[in-house]
Every structure is written in C-alpha cells, then in structure tokens.
Design an enzyme around this catalytic site. Sequence first.
Site, mmCIF file in Angstrom:
data_model
loop_
_atom_site.group_PDB
_atom_site.id
_atom_site.type_symbol
_atom_site.label_atom_id
_atom_site.label_comp_id
_atom_site.label_asym_id
_atom_site.label_seq_id
_atom_site.Cartn_x
_atom_site.Cartn_y
_atom_site.Cartn_z
ATOM 1 N N HIS A 1 0.826 -1.212 0.000
ATOM 2 C CA HIS A 1 0.000 0.000 0.000
ATOM 3 C C HIS A 1 0.861 1.264 0.000
ATOM 4 O O HIS A 1 0.522 2.241 -0.657
ATOM 5 C CB HIS A 1 -0.940 0.005 1.217
ATOM 6 C CG HIS A 1 -2.079 -0.945 1.077
ATOM 7 N ND1 HIS A 1 -2.876 -1.331 2.131
ATOM 8 C CD2 HIS A 1 -2.579 -1.576 -0.020
ATOM 9 C CE1 HIS A 1 -3.801 -2.164 1.688
ATOM 10 N NE2 HIS A 1 -3.640 -2.339 0.392
ATOM 11 N N TYR B 1 -9.748 4.364 2.073
ATOM 12 C CA TYR B 1 -10.387 3.182 2.672
ATOM 13 C C TYR B 1 -11.917 3.172 2.594
ATOM 14 O O TYR B 1 -12.507 2.096 2.395
ATOM 15 C CB TYR B 1 -9.884 2.980 4.111
ATOM 16 C CG TYR B 1 -8.538 2.279 4.125
ATOM 17 C CD1 TYR B 1 -8.439 0.906 4.299
ATOM 18 C CD2 TYR B 1 -7.351 2.978 3.899
ATOM 19 C CE1 TYR B 1 -7.214 0.248 4.278
ATOM 20 C CE2 TYR B 1 -6.122 2.343 3.875
ATOM 21 C CZ TYR B 1 -6.054 0.982 4.063
ATOM 22 O OH TYR B 1 -4.847 0.323 4.026
ATOM 23 N N GLU C 1 0.669 1.636 8.059
ATOM 24 C CA GLU C 1 1.086 2.448 6.904
ATOM 25 C C GLU C 1 1.553 3.835 7.361
ATOM 26 O O GLU C 1 2.521 4.364 6.826
ATOM 27 C CB GLU C 1 -0.065 2.518 5.882
ATOM 28 C CG GLU C 1 -0.224 1.174 5.155
ATOM 29 C CD GLU C 1 -1.617 0.879 4.602
ATOM 30 O OE1 GLU C 1 -2.408 1.819 4.414
ATOM 31 O OE2 GLU C 1 -1.894 -0.318 4.364
HETATM 32 C C1 HEM Z 1 -8.953 -3.706 4.846
HETATM 33 C C2 HEM Z 1 -8.627 -3.208 3.645
HETATM 34 C C3 HEM Z 1 -7.625 -3.785 2.684
HETATM 35 C C4 HEM Z 1 -7.055 -5.038 2.611
HETATM 36 C C5 HEM Z 1 -7.284 -6.242 3.535
HETATM 37 C C6 HEM Z 1 -6.164 -5.035 1.474
HETATM 38 C C7 HEM Z 1 -5.382 -6.115 1.040
HETATM 39 C C8 HEM Z 1 -4.473 -6.098 0.018
HETATM 40 C C9 HEM Z 1 -3.646 -7.214 -0.400
HETATM 41 C C10 HEM Z 1 -3.639 -8.595 0.224
HETATM 42 C C11 HEM Z 1 -2.857 -6.802 -1.422
HETATM 43 C C12 HEM Z 1 -1.807 -7.625 -2.184
HETATM 44 C C13 HEM Z 1 -0.477 -7.457 -1.452
HETATM 45 C C14 HEM Z 1 0.626 -8.272 -2.102
HETATM 46 O O1 HEM Z 1 0.663 -9.465 -1.834
HETATM 47 O O2 HEM Z 1 1.401 -7.715 -2.883
HETATM 48 C C15 HEM Z 1 -3.202 -5.420 -1.671
HETATM 49 C C16 HEM Z 1 -2.634 -4.652 -2.664
HETATM 50 C C17 HEM Z 1 -3.149 -3.456 -3.081
HETATM 51 N N1 HEM Z 1 -4.145 -2.740 -2.461
HETATM 52 FE FE1 HEM Z 1 -5.051 -3.196 -0.709
HETATM 53 N N2 HEM Z 1 -6.191 -3.797 0.878
HETATM 54 C C18 HEM Z 1 -7.084 -3.016 1.582
HETATM 55 C C19 HEM Z 1 -7.411 -1.704 1.284
HETATM 56 C C20 HEM Z 1 -7.039 -1.043 0.130
HETATM 57 C C21 HEM Z 1 -7.528 0.256 -0.277
HETATM 58 C C22 HEM Z 1 -8.480 1.113 0.529
HETATM 59 C C23 HEM Z 1 -6.967 0.533 -1.484
HETATM 60 C C24 HEM Z 1 -7.178 1.741 -2.386
HETATM 61 C C25 HEM Z 1 -8.371 2.213 -2.699
HETATM 62 C C26 HEM Z 1 -6.099 -0.575 -1.820
HETATM 63 C C27 HEM Z 1 -5.329 -0.659 -2.962
HETATM 64 C C28 HEM Z 1 -4.392 -1.617 -3.210
HETATM 65 C C29 HEM Z 1 -3.495 -1.596 -4.374
HETATM 66 C C30 HEM Z 1 -3.443 -0.512 -5.455
HETATM 67 C C31 HEM Z 1 -2.711 -2.750 -4.280
HETATM 68 C C32 HEM Z 1 -1.620 -3.215 -5.245
HETATM 69 C C33 HEM Z 1 -2.224 -4.132 -6.276
HETATM 70 C C34 HEM Z 1 -1.156 -4.877 -7.077
HETATM 71 O O3 HEM Z 1 -0.168 -5.320 -6.500
HETATM 72 O O4 HEM Z 1 -1.341 -5.030 -8.293
HETATM 73 N N3 HEM Z 1 -6.159 -1.508 -0.813
HETATM 74 N N4 HEM Z 1 -4.171 -5.021 -0.780
#
Ligand code: HEM
Length: 153
Positions: A87, A97, A139
Amino acid sequence: MAQPLSNETNAIIKSTAPALQEHGVAITTRMYERLFVDPAIKALFDQAAQVSGEQPKRLAAAILAFAKNADNLGALSAAVERMAARHVETSIKPEHYPAVANALLPAIKDVLGDAVDERVLNAWGEAYWFLADVLINREAQLYAAEQPCAEPA
Ligand code: HEM
C-alpha cells in the site's frame, strides 16, 4: 489501536465466511466494478498493475480471508506487513479506505441477495474497518519512516 471485534461479530464472520469465500470471485468482480466507477481510485490500481503486472484481485480475496482471523491478529502479522508495504508503494492513504468499504459491502449484497441480512453486513463492515485500522496505523508508521528527519531547532 483498532478495537477488537465483539464475540457476536466474530461469530457472525466465522459462520458466514465460507459462503462469502465460495462466491469470492463473483463478489470480487462486483466489488471492482463498483470501485472503479471512481477514476481517481481506478488510477491507483492502474499504476499498481503496471508495477506488478498482476490484477489486484487479491485485495478482496484477502479481506474475505483475513476477516476470519480478526480475533487472532498474531497470525496475520506477516500478511499485514506485506499489505502495508504494498500500500505504501502504491500511495494508498487513509482517505481511500471508505471507497473499498462502500464497494465491498454492497457487492456482498449484490451477489448473495437475501442470503445476507443487515446483521451480517454490519458484522462484515466492522471486520473491514478493524482490518483497515490495523493497516492504516502500520502504513502511517511506514510513511513517517520515509520522511527525512526534521532539522533540529
Ligand atoms: C482492509 C482493507 C484492505 C485489505 C485487507 C487489502 C489487502 C491487500 C492485499 C492482500 C494486497 C496484495 C499485497 C501483495 O501481496 O502484494 C493489496 C494490494 C493493493 N491494495 Fe489493498 N487492501 C485493503 C485496502 C485497500 C484500499 C483502501 C486501497 C485503495 C483504494 C487498496 C489498494 C491496493 C493496491 C493498489 C494494491 C496493489 C495491487 C497490485 O499489487 O497489483 N487496498 N491489498
């Protein structure tokens, strides 16, 4: 620090998680349809996809999977570290969020319909915000560590 979930909320999450995960792909797909209506949010993912070359579908899957462990945060610490690091790389901020909550919860309802009631959706909303608080706090520490030290007065 995130408030622990009540026993009642934990029980609802645990009993409904298998059904949600069974329909995980449909819920995830619907969630992204809703989320990407906002071009500013979509841009965060477009930028990330270029970096990792992968679709960010893991996000919703992770929310569904991790909420089950909300009463056992120790088991999540490695995953929390990885998510928070990703993130920070992709400039996700606390203000992003609510958009995910507002896409995920209606997506659960869209897909499961009458099988989920208000009580279940509220429990998932609480679980989402519990995880969100944990991530937002971690973060904030990582962003602060990126800042150059302030000049001594
Ligand atoms: C409780 C809330 C959230 C959880 C549990 C979560 C979980 C995750 C997970 C598991 C990943 C992949 C990490 C990895 O293994 O590289 C990820 C990547 C990401 N998340 Fe979150 N996330 C949350 C909230 C958000 C929010 C609010 C945003 C934006 C609006 C966001 C945007 C992203 C982006 C842009 C990525 C990278 C995607 C990629 O690697 O292609 N996430 N998140």
